[in-house]
Design an enzyme around this catalytic site. Structure first.
Site, PDB file in Angstrom:
ATOM      1  N   HIS A  93      17.390  65.780  37.535  1.00 57.52           N
ATOM      2  CA  HIS A  93      17.242  64.318  37.509  1.00 57.52           C
ATOM      3  C   HIS A  93      18.582  63.721  37.107  1.00 57.52           C
ATOM      4  CE1 HIS A  93      16.126  60.283  36.544  1.00 57.52           C
ATOM      5  NE2 HIS A  93      16.264  60.463  35.245  1.00 57.52           N
ATOM      6  N   HIS A  95      21.209  59.943  37.082  1.00 60.12           N
ATOM      7  CA  HIS A  95      21.366  58.505  37.268  1.00 60.12           C
ATOM      8  C   HIS A  95      22.604  58.331  38.157  1.00 60.12           C
ATOM      9  CE1 HIS A  95      19.193  57.563  33.166  1.00 60.12           C
ATOM     10  NE2 HIS A  95      18.458  58.297  33.991  1.00 60.12           N
ATOM     11  N   TYR A 120      22.064  67.913  57.508  1.00 60.88           N
ATOM     12  CA  TYR A 120      21.990  68.526  56.181  1.00 60.88           C
ATOM     13  C   TYR A 120      21.092  67.757  55.235  1.00 60.88           C
ATOM     14  CZ  TYR A 120      24.861  72.388  57.347  1.00 60.88           C
ATOM     15  OH  TYR A 120      25.284  73.555  57.915  1.00 60.88           O
TER      16      TYR A 120
HETATM   17 ZN    ZN Z   1      16.558  59.015  33.793  1.00 60.22          ZN
END
Ligand code: ZN
Length: 222
Positions: A93, A95, A120
């Site tokens: 995860h 940002h 891709y």
């Molecule tokens: Zn986050």
């Protein structure tokens, strides 16, 4: 693969992602599922650029902390995606700026966030779902991910960032990088009427590489 090697890999990939500006400050987190059903998870308030292999959070199969620092507060993102993607071995995860930017655009299709720009993107990511904005730490985001029923390995949280599952840590990292690069291409090309891959080209990729693109492979609405 030994747990010591997995710990080193999490720190190595984390540093690489951080140093390329793919997630700032102490944002972003990584988890890897272990053979005993437990996980290694990056700690809360830790920068991905400066992880210590010995201090990664070690959880048992029930999610209880059995070693290391307390895990990221965003653990519900990881838990809900593992729950619905049984084959997932790792989750990343970030940002990352371009993917976050795309998550705020009005035209985004929540079942196919990005159009079929490159082979891709389809091969490494496949397709990406958009989940609406939730306040950080709101457990409802996990319900929204469960609501996708495991149909997507990549989920983009609106005004927040991508959550991507892969069979291995390397696969999850490479898929996250591909999602970020494709988001960048999309922003570069927005309103320039670019040529996307045609339905025939997508069908050829699906057949050749046995891609699971669901309905979206046939019918991108962009
Ligand atoms: Zn986050």
């Amino acid at each position: 693969m030994s747990e010591a090697k997995i710990r080193d890999d999490i720190c190595r990939f984390g540093r690489s992602l951080f140093e390329r500006g793919l997630t700032p400050g102490s944002s972003g987190n990584i988890s890897v599922r272990l053979d005993d059903g437990g996980w290694l998870v990056t700690p809360t308030n830790a920068s991905l650029g400066f992880l210590d292999p010995a201090r990664l959070a070690r959880l048992d199969a029930s999610g209880t902390l059995i070693g290391g620092d307390p895990p990221t507060k965003e653990i519900p993102l990881h838990a809900s995606l593992y729950e619905t993607r049984r084959e997932a071995g790792a989750i990343v995860h970030l940002h990352s700026a371009h993917a976050v930017a795309v998550s705020m655009l009005p035209e985004v299709d929540p079942r196919a966030v990005l159009p079929p720009l490159t082979a891709y993107y389809l091969m490494r990511v496949g397709r990406t779902a958009l989940v609406p904005y939730y306040r950080p730490g709101d457990p409802a985001v996990a319900d929204a991910i469960r609501g996708l029923a495991g149909r997507y390995s990549a989920v983009l949280l609106a005004n927040h960032g991508p959550v991507v599952a892969g069979a291995s840590l390397e696969a999850a990292v490479f898929a996250t990088e591909e999602l970020e690069e494709t988001s960048r291409l999309y922003l570069l090309l927005r309103n320039l009427n670019p040529r996307y891959l045609t339905p025939e080209q997508i069908a050829d990729l699906q057949k050749t590489f046995k891609l699971d693109l669901g309905d979206e492979g046939e019918a991108h609405s962009h």
